[in-house]
Motif scaffolding. Structure first.
Motif: not given
Length: 301
Positions: A111-113, A118-121, A136-141, A171-174
């Motif tokens: 929940d904290a994440l 969510g902001d990253a999609g 993931l969106p279908v078009e996610a690379r 960056a997301l992992l950090n």
């Protein structure tokens, strides 16, 4: 060649180093057919017994279907909780997935994440304490992510993705690591001597396969990947009759021999296959007992 009546999935032979073979099993293995070595590793071993269409290894979607029954809705990426310990040269990954988290702890941490991913999609959810997912969106690379077995025990930074997409995920992992490090759940776990979930392991991206076919009709396992494949294969056209027995956690060769001798006693002409995670494969059939000139196998490896 027909499919075996029984197949035993086993760990690498080195796991049984120094453990002797009993005379009956040494004789049976010495007379067995030694099939061409397969590719080593968990993925390759499972793919010897399951066929995915289209081909690939979208394990996030496969286990998601068993965990939440909604895998058809998205592409998926596993974002499993992990424990990383800083050392003099980097950050060593000491555990992935099975950290002993309770359902409530997993929910609080995931929940904290939620705002970050969510902001990253990529909405995050944790239907199982050891298995977290990003939708993931279908078009996610996506960049190429290393499998947990490749990362475990090694320096995390050696396995982080590179390139433009890789930089985004680093960056997301950090940011996720900062959130997890400061979370009260992890602070309480660390204070009580339990492993904190202070990082994530991204892997297994893809969509649910259109079809999964199993070489044998039944699979007996509590391990998530094999159990999830078997559940999907149950809906596919039935293959040859037979049982796939998961003994990959075994470390006592005497216990494996007990199961093997039980299988040989009940096997029909198709016999029994031993499939080791290092790629070694033996096929045992009743008629091999007449190969009297073959010497007993001295050792597994």
């Amino acid at each position: 060649m027909s499919e075996p009546r029984q197949a035993l999935l086993l760990p690498e032979r080195r796991r049984f180093a120094g453990q002797p073979l009993s005379k009956p099993v040494a004789r049976a293995l010495g007379r067995a057919d030694r099939l061409p070595d397969g590719e080593a590793g968990e993925r390759a071993q499972l793919l010897r017994w399951f066929e995915l269409l289209p081909r690939g290894w979208p394990m996030a979607a496969i286990t998601r279907e068993r965990d939440a029954s909604d895998a058809v809705l998205h592409s998926w990426l596993r974002a499993d909780p992990a424990y990383v310990r800083p050392d003099m040269t980097g950050a060593r990954v000491l555990a992935v997935g099975e950290l002993g988290l309770s359902a409530d702890e997993a929910k609080a941490l995931s929940d904290a994440l939620r705002p970050l991913f969510g902001d990253a999609g990529f909405p995050i959810s944790a239907p199982h304490p050891a298995r977290w997912y990003l939708a993931l969106p279908v078009e996610a690379r996506l960049p190429a992510f290393a499998a947990p077995e490749a990362v475990l025990g090694d320096d995390l930074f050696l396995h982080l993705p590179d390139g433009p997409e890789g930089r985004r995920w680093r960056a997301l992992l950090n940011e996720a690591q900062v959130i997890l490090h400061n979370h009260p759940v992890n602070q309480a776990r660390f204070a009580s001597g339990r492993l904190p979930a202070n990082s994530l392991c991204f892997w297994g991206a893809g969509r649910l396969p259109d079809q999964v076919k199993g070489r044998l009709r039944r699979a007996h396992s509590q391990e998530a990947q094999l159990a999830s494949l078997a559940a999907l294969a149950a809906a596919a056209p039935p293959g040859a009759d037979g049982d796939l027995l998961d003994l990959r956690e075994a470390r006592d060769w005497a216990a494996v021999e007990t199961r093997l001798l039980e299988c040989l006693a009940s096997a029909e002409a198709a016999g029994v296959v031993l499939d080791f995670a290092d790629g070694a494969i033996f096929r045992l059939r009743p008629g091999q007992r007449w190969r009297l000139l073959r010497r007993p196998l001295a050792q597994l490896a």
